[in-house]
Scaffold this motif. Structure first.
Motif, mmCIF file in Angstrom:
data_model
loop_
_atom_site.group_PDB
_atom_site.id
_atom_site.type_symbol
_atom_site.label_atom_id
_atom_site.label_comp_id
_atom_site.label_asym_id
_atom_site.label_seq_id
_atom_site.Cartn_x
_atom_site.Cartn_y
_atom_site.Cartn_z
ATOM 1 N N GLN A 183 0.837 -1.204 0.000
ATOM 2 C CA GLN A 183 0.000 0.000 0.000
ATOM 3 C C GLN A 183 0.869 1.249 0.000
ATOM 4 O O GLN A 183 0.613 2.209 -0.718
ATOM 5 C CB GLN A 183 -0.897 -0.002 1.232
ATOM 6 N N GLU A 185 3.970 1.375 -1.038
ATOM 7 C CA GLU A 185 4.685 1.450 -2.317
ATOM 8 C C GLU A 185 3.791 2.012 -3.416
ATOM 9 O O GLU A 185 4.216 2.831 -4.228
ATOM 10 C CB GLU A 185 5.190 0.062 -2.715
ATOM 11 N N ALA A 186 2.516 1.559 -3.431
ATOM 12 C CA ALA A 186 1.594 2.055 -4.450
ATOM 13 C C ALA A 186 1.405 3.560 -4.282
ATOM 14 O O ALA A 186 1.395 4.315 -5.263
ATOM 15 C CB ALA A 186 0.256 1.329 -4.338
ATOM 16 N N ALA A 187 1.270 4.009 -3.043
ATOM 17 C CA ALA A 187 1.054 5.432 -2.782
ATOM 18 C C ALA A 187 2.305 6.237 -3.147
ATOM 19 O O ALA A 187 2.205 7.311 -3.744
ATOM 20 C CB ALA A 187 0.693 5.642 -1.314
ATOM 21 N N GLU A 188 3.484 5.691 -2.828
ATOM 22 C CA GLU A 188 4.731 6.394 -3.160
ATOM 23 C C GLU A 188 4.909 6.478 -4.677
ATOM 24 O O GLU A 188 5.413 7.467 -5.198
ATOM 25 C CB GLU A 188 5.931 5.692 -2.523
ATOM 26 N N SER A 189 4.479 5.406 -5.375
ATOM 27 C CA SER A 189 4.606 5.413 -6.832
ATOM 28 C C SER A 189 3.748 6.501 -7.462
ATOM 29 O O SER A 189 4.037 6.973 -8.555
ATOM 30 C CB SER A 189 4.185 4.059 -7.412
ATOM 31 N N LEU A 190 2.661 6.883 -6.780
ATOM 32 C CA LEU A 190 1.831 7.973 -7.296
ATOM 33 C C LEU A 190 2.477 9.332 -7.017
ATOM 34 O O LEU A 190 1.975 10.355 -7.455
ATOM 35 C CB LEU A 190 0.448 7.934 -6.651
ATOM 36 N N GLY A 191 3.574 9.320 -6.278
ATOM 37 C CA GLY A 191 4.266 10.572 -5.981
ATOM 38 C C GLY A 191 3.817 11.223 -4.688
ATOM 39 O O GLY A 191 4.012 12.414 -4.483
ATOM 40 N N MET A 192 3.172 10.451 -3.804
ATOM 41 C CA MET A 192 2.731 11.037 -2.534
ATOM 42 C C MET A 192 3.918 11.242 -1.606
ATOM 43 O O MET A 192 4.868 10.453 -1.605
ATOM 44 C CB MET A 192 1.739 10.101 -1.835
ATOM 45 N N VAL A 201 -3.450 6.968 3.149
ATOM 46 C CA VAL A 201 -3.435 5.538 2.823
ATOM 47 C C VAL A 201 -3.222 4.654 4.056
ATOM 48 O O VAL A 201 -4.006 3.735 4.315
ATOM 49 C CB VAL A 201 -2.348 5.232 1.755
#
Lengths: 315, 257
Positions: A183, A185-192, A201
């Motif tokens: 979760q 990693e997915a959020a970081e990949s969006l640039g958060m 998240v």
């Protein structure tokens, strides 16, 4: 034929339930016990039911009740904030932040709350004045007398909130760790940013794990506030004690206090139930998934269009 | 090298170790803009790690990775590398979409809220505009009527298509796919591959770690075979798959077919 097809015949199941004599006997004994208990309590003249009824809505009792509610809500709110802070520090990469947090939970979980309460109430013996100014002996801007600042209420709030924060830290930490690392990693990949990942998240999902034990802490706190009676905190038990020291209705006053504690914890339990439901969003049990038929077969849905998208349309 | 023929991704001498295990042993790879590069190889070959190094979910021990001409994770000032601050790294990641094997949709948000999350939180797009855009994207991946469903109410294939839409909502110039169909039931694989083919046809630059040789053959511009932390063979997917030069690739293809 290895498998029989039903030929459209209904085959209802109207089976006879097996008799359970042991269970019936147990229920009868339990019922008898409850009736006997109620009878002895009701006819017992030493309980003074008339006094209990008379004091249930007494002004002093209601005042104590209000202090209990204030202490519970405020110390839980401050404790939760401290707990989140300590938990985030605990999960930090910085060893100093981690160590500070560990020291905090270690110390306040390692000493009895009763001792902490008495300590905070008597902190004037250690620090006669509080001041805002330059630390390590520098000049002071404002200064207060400890005895003026530390009332039974503030001492109670300090003791309860800081102690609660140490327990909440562990609960929040377990909640944050329960969230799948994917979760993040997915959020970081969006640039958060770290803060956005935590707020948008991680924490909303951690809440599902955090809420049930926090509800228990809240209910426990309603009753723990009674410890404040050792420093005359003016909450429910202190008030009840003051009254029975005057009229000697010890048991009756304890029953009055107990009735209010039960009312408070019951209300809190109901509230807990609804808050838990709120944070269950998105967590659908398989049975309800099947019942609502929300997991349709892939053949029933439209496949994505076969024609290539124009690059203009696509972001 | 001018901006036109600069590759979208440039990987040079990248090494990465986890403890005593070296998983990447000096990787060089270019992904030209608009191309689809498929990375295949046995599990443990380092292909997923390589992908995760590109958007810096993993840090590298040595080497350089440029995306869109920008050095990932570092800024070069006065002849020295300076590690980027978190917010600068976040800005770099915005332009790179990532699709995970296990989807990693946000379970507490509906499909459309998942797609809106990036634009609203990171780009500051208004909720109304983000919703319109998210609806369009769900439409593109064939899930126009599933916007209000929570991830747990969707099949694996549907979840993965939502995840692709979520990445596309950030308008990335590069999309990374980390075994996007490996966690899916066999009958759900095609719907995800169809979305990826459509995406490739729009000219999106893609790095795809996959076991789907048919996808690599039909949609890939370049095939990279990795084994034991090195690139063993690379080239046009149709040629490489028809006539593998290395014994290790032949053995691998014999197993996946």
């Amino acid at each position: 034929m290895t498998r029989e097809e039903s030929a459209g015949v209904e085959l209802p199941i109207e089976a006879v339930r097996p008799v359970r004599p042991g269970r019936w006997l147990g229920a009868a004994v339990a019922l008898l016990f409850l009736v006997w208990l109620a009878y002895t309590v009701i006819v017992n003249e030493n309980l003074h039911w008339d006094v209990i009824v008379a004091y249930l809505a007494d002004g002093r009792i209601l005042g104590g009740l209000w202090v209990t509610i204030q202490l519970t809500v405020l110390s839980m709110a401050i404790g939760l904030a401290l707990g989140v802070l300590a938990a985030v520090m605990q999960l930090s990469d910085n060893p100093v932040l981690r160590g500070t947090s560990a020291l905090y939970t270690w110390f306040f979980r390692g000493t009895p709350l009763l001792v902490q309460l008495i300590f905070w109430f008597n902190i004037g013996l250690v620090f006669p004045t509080f001041a805002i100014g330059v630390p390590f002996g520098g000049p002071k801007l404002i200064e207060w007398q400890a005895n003026a600042v530390i009332t039974p209420f503030t001492a109670a709030l300090l003791g309860l909130a800081i102690n609660e924060g140490a327990y909440m830290a562990e609960i929040v930490r377990a909640g944050i760790r329960s969230v799948d690392p994917g979760q993040r990693e997915a959020a970081e990949s969006l640039g958060m940013s770290h803060r956005q990942v935590l707020r948008r998240v991680v924490l909303p999902q951690a809440m599902r794990v955090i809420i049930p034990p926090t509800g228990n802490q809240f209910i426990s706190m309603l009753k723990t506030t009674s410890m404040v009676s050792v420093i005359a905190g003016a909450e429910l038990l202190t008030v009840a004690q003051r009254i029975y020291l005057g009229n000697f209705e010890v048991i009756a006053m304890l029953v009055v206090a107990s009735i209010w504690y039960v009312v408070l914890t019951t209300i809190a339990s109901i509230g807990q139930h609804f808050i838990e439901k709120r944070f269950e969003r998105g967590h659908v049990r398989l049975s309800s998934r099947v019942r609502r038929n929300l997991s349709p077969l892939p053949s029933k849905e439209p496949l994505p269009s076969k024609e290539p998208l124009s690059s203009k349309e696509l972001p | 090298m001018n901006a036109q023929d600069q590759p979208m991704v440039r990987i040079r001498s990248v090494r990465k170790r986890f403890g005593s295990l070296e998983v990447l042993k000096g990787i060089d790879l270019d992904v030209p803009a608009g191309e689809v590069v498929c990375v295949v190889g046995p599990s443990g070959s380092g292909k997923s790690t390589l992908l995760r190094c590109v958007n810096r979910l993993e840090t590298i021990d040595s080497g350089r990775i440029w995306v869109n001409g920008e050095l990932m994770g570092y800024a070069e000032r006065g002849g020295r590398l300076h590690a980027l601050r978190p917010h600068e790294l976040s800005r770099q990641r915005r332009g790179i979409g990532m699709v995970f094997q296990r989807f990693h949709l946000f379970p507490h948000r509906t499909a459309i809220e998942n797609v809106m999350e990036g634009p609203v939180t990171v780009l500051g797009t208004s909720a109304a505009q983000a919703r319109r855009q998210a609806q369009e994207l769900l439409d593109r991946v064939g899930l126009a009527d599933r916007g209000h469903h929570y991830p747990a109410q969707l099949s694996g294939g549907q979840q993965q298509r939502v995840a692709i839409a979520r990445s596309l909502a950030m308008r990335p110039s590069l999309m990374l796919f980390d075994e996007p169909t490996s966690a899916l039931d066999p009958e759900l694989v095609q719907e995800v591959l169809a979305v990826m083919r459509d995406l490739a046809a729009t000219g999106m630059t893609m790095m795809v770690v996959t076991h789907e040789m048919n996808f690599a053959r039909e949609a890939g511009d370049q095939l990279v075979f990795m084994d034991d932390g090195v690139i063993v063979e690379r080239g046009n997917p149709r040629e490489v798959l028809a006539a593998p030069r290395h014994e290790r690739l032949r053995a691998f293809l014999g197993q996946v077919r």
